[in-house]
Structure formats: structure tokens, C-alpha cells
Design an enzyme around this catalytic site. Structure first.
Site, PDB file in Angstrom:
ATOM      1  N   GLU A 252     -41.039  50.534  56.846  1.00 10.78           N
ATOM      2  CA  GLU A 252     -41.299  50.068  58.227  1.00 10.78           C
ATOM      3  C   GLU A 252     -42.707  49.518  58.427  1.00 10.78           C
ATOM      4  O   GLU A 252     -42.922  48.616  59.236  1.00 10.78           O
ATOM      5  CB  GLU A 252     -41.086  51.230  59.219  1.00 10.78           C
ATOM      6  CG  GLU A 252     -39.648  51.555  59.503  1.00 10.78           C
ATOM      7  CD  GLU A 252     -39.037  52.525  58.507  1.00 10.78           C
ATOM      8  OE1 GLU A 252     -37.959  53.065  58.780  1.00 10.78           O
ATOM      9  OE2 GLU A 252     -39.633  52.752  57.433  1.00 10.78           O
TER      10      GLU A 252
ATOM     11  N   GLU B 189     -33.683  57.682  56.442  1.00  9.76           N
ATOM     12  CA  GLU B 189     -33.768  58.730  57.474  1.00  9.76           C
ATOM     13  C   GLU B 189     -32.405  59.398  57.677  1.00  9.76           C
ATOM     14  O   GLU B 189     -32.324  60.607  57.898  1.00  9.76           O
ATOM     15  CB  GLU B 189     -34.306  58.137  58.780  1.00  9.76           C
ATOM     16  CG  GLU B 189     -35.787  57.789  58.664  1.00  9.76           C
ATOM     17  CD  GLU B 189     -36.378  57.146  59.917  1.00  9.76           C
ATOM     18  OE1 GLU B 189     -37.353  57.682  60.447  1.00  9.76           O
ATOM     19  OE2 GLU B 189     -35.836  56.113  60.359  1.00  9.76           O
TER      20      GLU B 189
ATOM     21  N   GLY C 296     -34.276  53.330  58.272  1.00 15.00           N
ATOM     22  CA  GLY C 296     -33.301  54.194  58.947  1.00 15.00           C
ATOM     23  C   GLY C 296     -32.245  54.722  57.994  1.00 15.00           C
ATOM     24  O   GLY C 296     -31.706  55.824  58.182  1.00 15.00           O
TER      25      GLY C 296
ATOM     26  N   ALA D 150     -32.659  49.680  59.820  1.00 15.52           N
ATOM     27  CA  ALA D 150     -32.275  49.492  61.219  1.00 15.52           C
ATOM     28  C   ALA D 150     -31.735  48.076  61.397  1.00 15.52           C
ATOM     29  O   ALA D 150     -31.901  47.224  60.537  1.00 15.52           O
ATOM     30  CB  ALA D 150     -33.499  49.690  62.106  1.00 15.52           C
TER      31      ALA D 150
END
Length: 698
Positions: free
Chosen positions: A125, A105, A102, A63
Site C-alpha cells: 500500500e 490482510e 487487502g 483492494a
């Protein structure tokens, strides 16, 4: 079309490439670009399959954390992933570098994944006090099963491509990401293979649905070391939701967990620590563009505990070492300890079986200081007295090649004085490693008065190369860490004279999150060291001296402030120590009182923060965050409290200044008076963080 994401068509294959250097982080522009290009590829009747890949050195590495705590910008990542997952055309993620957070993901929302063999995939994370917030906790267990998913999500460590292939996270290892991804898509189109949406595939979690202990045992193993942390347990709950709930409900549960953590003090502290570590690499007062000197070989003087640990750190990074001792016996002992340490790590599976031999081959053990000639960096790790250090540096001049950096591993002594012993003070600095040096991550780099900018840059660069976190500090007694620690030591000793017991003080400090209390730490280091040093300086410390006079030197003698069963390192309270303290107080005419845990915590922590304020005022540390880096990586300060200066801001500087003034009066100790900088910030309602913000603005 987007500036950072582009779509190209290779006849029936659409190639979507993210190009947002340096790490293709999922900023609003990247999210928007992916969404736009995927929609365009789905709408183009000529395109039958899609490859999602990235330009530069890595796949999407996570992210964009600069967006945290700010109002969300559309599109949200979940919206992008839903569009990809629901695509009627196959989407293949072609991964190189790292697919983290992310980034992984995004890959999990694709129907298939391929990767080059050097790729790493992970959901780290938890290390920022968070959990994956875009379906990672729901899709990964469905891709690899709950056990590996728990290991990756609750532990936060990535896996390599080979392990990813073995566990079904990727379908193939490819030579080249783009051509490999393209070939895989063409195969899917030709075979008319059905699309695999992880959200609909419960086959890998079926066993854990039937027997939940598969999941709970995996969680228990991973959370053993998570004392005091919230995120690993929240992450485990979210993975549990993948087993217990339908996909959309699990997604909702994950989102709730993420939003709760992102607003928590712990995650704010952990994200701060992440940026503080990066900030520490920027050296104040060094001309821009200053280059590091080349370092191809290192010489280390002294093969004792510190020298050996430092040598191991360099060999671990593949850098050749000349390890120098004054006699064959000491050298043999030092080399033997290193060999044993590596073999023990290999036996535990921590390093490959052939690593000990390879690493030992990088270390050339020799007798005599004249063997430093081919080293680009010399690190002295000899006995901690000024006379010995100056003698060594005086001799180095004769043998060291021009331009080599000369570093001392001193933890207290004045580097300016050490530099005077040589004709090249511009090459001299401190590189203070922490024990055990092959494990502890911090390296305090001490800039002396005459240290050349490129010598300083060399020390910072090489510290990072050997996986240390460098923090540049100035010259003063004890530098940053030990100078602050001395204030805590002074108070812990005083508390015993007022009625507290070692086990009460230590319990407060460990409950706060430190790995050890001051008295257990003293026992580990050996109480005789401080005793000898006090005798040299003609200083008395009645309780500590009485313990040493009774032969209680700590763990090495089986008793110190605590007693230790043979072969055990567990500190057990000892009634004899209580008796000895009582007798000492009686002899000195001191009255005992009940000391509260709250007072102990304040007197352990606030004087250190006060010293930190003095360190900033004197310019010994350039930023409050550098002090925090020293404590996080050198002294085991709990990551979820962000470091002493960050924590002070959360407590409130006015409160800390008031309490220090109160204790200064109450205990008749003027050294506890709030430092001028602390007083000033408290009076203005400011924080230590405001200093960093002001210097950035300037």
C-alpha cells in the site's frame, strides 16, 4: 448465494472460492460474498473446518482501487475479517499467485495459512501513498515479528513462500492450493488443534515491547530513501502501535492513519501515477486486436554506455542478445563493463551469485553489422548524429531479415529522416532508453510517420517484457522528455544572468523533490558536450562557455558549476564560479538582482508545463498522463507530485498561465507566453485531466 464467491462442501470441509477475474480484487461484491459464505459454513453443522481460496491465476491481489474516493459500500473489510477471525471453526487461507494488500490482510485474519512455492505475499500500500487499512499493520508484526513487518509494510516489497514459511507467515508450502489447503484443515480437525488468532498472540512482539530499539532501528533502515514521502512514516507509526497498544486500539490508530493518507494530495498523486502507467500501455490509433511480432533475439548496435545498458536489460529478462561493435577493442571494453556491473550487483546481494555468468552467456559479442541476420528486433545505439544513424540504417537493409523491427535509441533526432535511409520505413521506430539503461524504467517509444501498427505494438510489448514502462510519443525535436527539459535548461541559464547562483537554483529544484538540479546534472553529463554542440551551431552561452574555456567540464575534471573533491561526487559550491559569473555579468553590462526561491520554482516548472501543453496540442503525446509517465520514470519527478501535468492541475492552470504571461513580459522572453491550449483551459477554468476525461467520453 454470491455470484463471485461460492461455498462447496467436501464432507467435513467447506471450500470457499473467490472467482472475480482478473485478480480477485476485494470489491464490495467479493467482500459480501466472502462474508455470506463464511457465515453459511459456520452455520452448517456438517462442516468442521474451512478453506478460503481463489480461482484463476492468483489469490486476492488487493483492494479494488476503483472504489477509492467513493462512498464506502457495505460490508467493510474489517467486518468481514472480524467474522473470519472469530469463527469457532478453523479457517485456512490457501494461497497461490500473489496475496497482496487487502488479500494478505484477509489471509492474516484466517487462523492458518498455506501457500504454493511460487506464491508472493506482501503489503504494498505504501507505493500508493497509503498504509494497510484492515489490520495489516497490527496482525503482520504478530505473525512475523516487527523487523520483517517493517520491511514489508514500510518498504512495500513482497516476500516469497520460502521466506514466509521461515518467518511463520505460512504454516506449510503445498503442491496444490486446494488439495493442500484441504489436507491441512483435515489435520487440524483430527488433532483438535486450538485456533490461532493473531490478534491474541503477542509472542513475536514481546522482544520489541521490552526493547523498542529493535523496532526503531528497523524503521530507520527502511525510511532512509523516503525523502519527501508521508506514507512510509505513517505506516511505521501504525506498526509501532502494534507494539505499544492493545490490538483494538492499534486497529483504531491504523484506521486514523489510513483515512488521513487516503485524503492526502500525496496519495492521490501516487494512485494517479499507478493508473497513468497502466493507461500508457494503451496505444492510440492502433486497430484493436493488433498482435505483436515475435521477438526471440535482439541485436544491439554499439557496446558503449547506452548499448551495454540496453543489452543488460534484455539479458536480465532472459532474452538472447547479439551485441555488435565496429572493433574488437570497443567490444571487449563494453563486455567487461557489463560483467563488472553484474558482479557488483551480485556482491551486494541484488542478484544470485550465479546470475552474472548466466546473463553474460545470453550476450554474444561480435564485430560487424552483418551479424544482425537472426535478430527479430535491432536497436541502434551509435553516435548521436543524423549522418551516422542514416548510414547505419542504410546498411541494415542488406542484412536484416524481413519483418524485423528496426529501432533507434536517439534522444532527439527525427525518426522520419532516419527511416528514409531504409527501404522498409514501416519497420522503423524510436526506442529511447534513459541512462543508465539497465536501471531507468522509462522507454519513450517514438511512432514515426510510416511505422506499422504491429511494429509499434511489438516495441510496447517487448519494453514491458524487459520491465520498462513504455510511453508512445510522436516525432519532434527531443520528443516529450527532452523537449520539456530544454525549456527548463533555458530558464536555469537565464537565471544566472539575473543574479541567481547554481547552488540556489539546484536547491529549489531538489527541495521540490527532483533527484538533482539542472547545474549538478550538467556537471554529471559533462559540460563539454553542450559546448562542442554550441560551437558547431555558432551559438554562444557566455557563462557556460567561460566555464568550459577554463577547463571546467564537470565531474570528470573535478570542477564544473561546482567543485568535487577527488573520488567524490558531492557537489560543493565554488567561490571561483561566483567570481566568473560576476565578471561575465560585468563584461556584458548586466545588473544583478535578488531572485526569490518562489520565482526560481515557477521559472523551472511552469515553462515545462507550457511545453507539455504544446506537445498535447500537436498530438505528440496522446494524453497528459503519458507526459507524466515520461517524467516520473525517465527524469525522477517525485511520485508524490504525480507528474508535471497532474501537478499543474493541483496548482491551477489559471495561476500558471498568469505567471507565464508575467515572466514573458518581465524578462522580455516571448517563448514564455502561455500556449494556446493552456490559455484556453485556464480561461474555461478547466484542467489537463478534463482533456483525458473528454477523450474517454468521446
Amino acid at each position: 448465494m454470491s455470484e463471485v464467491v461460492k461455498l462447496e462442501r467436501h464432507d467435513e470441509v467447506g471450500i470457499v472460492t473467490v472467482n472475480s477475474p482478473p485478480v480477485n480484487a476485494l470489491s464490495a461484491a467479493v467482500r459480501g460474498g466472502i462474508l455470506e459464505c463464511i457465515k453459511a459454513a459456520i452455520a452448517d453443522p456438517a462442516i468442521k473446518g474451512i478453506v478460503l481460496t481463489c480461482a484463476g491465476r492468483t489469490f486476492i491481489a488487493g483492494a479494488d482501487i476503483t472504489e477509492f474516493g467513493k462512498p464506502p459500500k457495505p460490508p467493510g473489510l474489517n467486518e468481514v475479517l472480524a467474522e473470519m477471525e472469530n469463527s469457532p471453526k478453523p479457517i485456512v487461507a490457501a494461497i497461490h499467485g500473489t496475496a497482496l494488500g487487502g488479500g494478505l490482510e484477509v489471509a492474516l485474519a484466517c487462523h492458518y495459512r498455506v501457500a504454493v512455492k511460487e506464491a508472493k505475499l506482501g503489503l504494498p500500500e505504501v507505493k500508493l501513498g497509503l498504509l494497510p487499512g484492515a489490520g495489516g499493520t497490527q496482525r503482520l508484526p504478530r505473525a512475523v515479528g516487527p523487523e520483517l513487518a517493517v520491511k514489508m509494510i514500510v518498504g512495500g516489497d513482497p516476500i516469497g513462500a520460502a521466506e514466509a514459511l521461515k518467518n511463520g507467515l505460512i504454516e506449510e508450502i503445498v503442491e496444490d492450493r486446494v488439495s493442500g489447503g484441504e489436507a491441512f484443515v483435515r489435520k487440524l480437525i483430527a488433532e483438535k488443534r486450538p485456533l490461532r488468532r493473531l490478534r491474541d498472540d503477542d509472542s513475536k512482539i514481546a522482544a520489541a515491547k521490552a526493547d523498542r530499539s529493535i523496532f526503531t532501528n528497523a524503521v530507520a533502515a527502511m525510511t532512509k530513501k523516503s525523502r519527501g514521502l508521508e506514507a512510509p512514516f505513517a505506516a511505521a507509526d501504525a506498526v509501532g502501535a502494534a507494539i505499544d497498544l492493545p490490538f483494538d486500539e492499534g486497529l483504531k490508530k491504523e484506521r486514523e492513519g489510513f483515512l488521513k493518507l487516503v485524503a492526502s494530495d500525496q496519495s492521490k498523486a501516487q494512485r494517479y501515477a499507478f493508473f497513468a502507467e497502466r493507461e500508457a500501455n494503451k496505444i492510440a490509433g492502433v486497430p484493436e486486436g493488433t498482435k505483436s511480432r515475435p521477438v526471440n533475439r535482439v541485436a544491439i548496435l554499439g557496446a558503449g554506455t547506452m548499448g551495454g545498458g540496453i543489452a543488460m536489460s534484455f539479458a536480465n529478462a532472459g532474452i538472447p542478445v547479439t551485441l555488435i561493435e565496429t572493433g574488437e577493442e570497443q567490444l571487449k571494453r563494453g563486455m567487461g563493463i557489463m560483467q563488472k556491473n553484474w558482479e557488483a550487483t551480485a556482491a551486494r546481494g541484488g542478484i544470485p551469485a550465479d546470475a552474472p555468468a548466466k546473463r553474460m552467456a545470453l550476450i554474444n559479442g561480435v564485430v560487424g553489422i552483418e551479424n544482425v541476420g537472426d535478430a527479430d528486433l535491432v536497436i541502434e545505439a551509435v553516435f548521436e548524429t543524423m549522418a551516422v544513424k542514416q548510414e547505419v540504417f542504410g546498411k541494415l537493409d542488406q542484412y536484416v531479415k524481413p519483418g524485423a523491427v528496426l529501432a533507434s535509441n536517439t534522444s532527439y533526432l527525427n525518426i522520419d529522416e532516419i527511416a528514409k535511409a531504409t527501404k522498409r520505413p514501416q519497420d522503423v521506430l524510436g526506442m529511447h532508453f534513459f541512462s543508465p539503461a539497465n536501471v531507468m524504467k522509462l522507454c519513450e517509444i517514438v511512432r514515426a510517420d510510416k511505422t506499422a501498427p504491429d511494429a509499434l505494438v511489438t516495441a510496447v510489448t517487448i519494453a514491458r517484457k524487459i520491465a520498462k514502462v513504455p510511453a508512445v510519443v510522436g516525432v519532434c525535436d527531443g520528443f516529450v522528455g527532452n523537449r520539456m527539459l530544454a525549456q527548463r535548461g533555458k530558464q536555469s541559464e537565464k537565471l544566472l544572468f539575473e543574479g541567481a547562483l547554481p547552488q540556489q537554483v539546484d536547491a529549489v529544484v531538489t527541495k521540490f523533490g527532483m533527484p538533482m538540479g539542472p547545474f549538478a546534472m550538467g556537471d554529471l553529463a559533462g559540460l563539454d558536450i553542450g559546448w562542442r554542440s554550441r560551437k558547431d551551431r555558432g551559438i554562444k552561452s557566455e557563462i557556460a562557455d567561460a566555464l568550459c574555456e577554463a577547463g571546467r567540464f564537470g565531474q570528470k575534471t573535478g570542477k564544473g558549476y561546482y567543485k568535487y573533491e577527488p573520488g567524490s561526487r558531492s557537489a560543493l559550491p565554488d567561490p571561483e564560479v561566483e567570481k566568473l559569473i560576476d565578471e561575465t555579468l560585468l563584461r556584458l553590462g548586466r545588473k544583478k538582482r535578488v531572485v526569490s526561491d518562489e520565482e526560481i520554482l515557477e521559472r523551472m516548472m511552469y515553462p515545462m508545463i507550457n511545453e507539455g501543453a504544446k506537445i498535447l496540442e500537436e498530438g505528440i503525446a496522446a494524453r497528459p498522463s503519458d507526459i507524466d509517465v515520461v517524467w516520473l520514470y525517465g527524469y525522477g519527478w517525485p511520485i508524490y507530485r504525480g507528474g508535471p501535468m497532474f501537478w499543474a492541475d493541483t496548482v491551477g492552470l489559471k495561476h500558471i498561465a498568469d505567471r507565464l504571461a508575467f515572466y514573458a513580459k518581465e524578462t522580455n522572453d516571448p517563448s514564455l507566453e502561455p500556449a494556446p491550449l493552456l490559455k484556453k483551459l485556464a480561461a474555461e477554468g478547466k484542467t489537463f485531466a478534463s482533456l483525458a476525461a473528454a477523450s474517454k467520453a468521446a
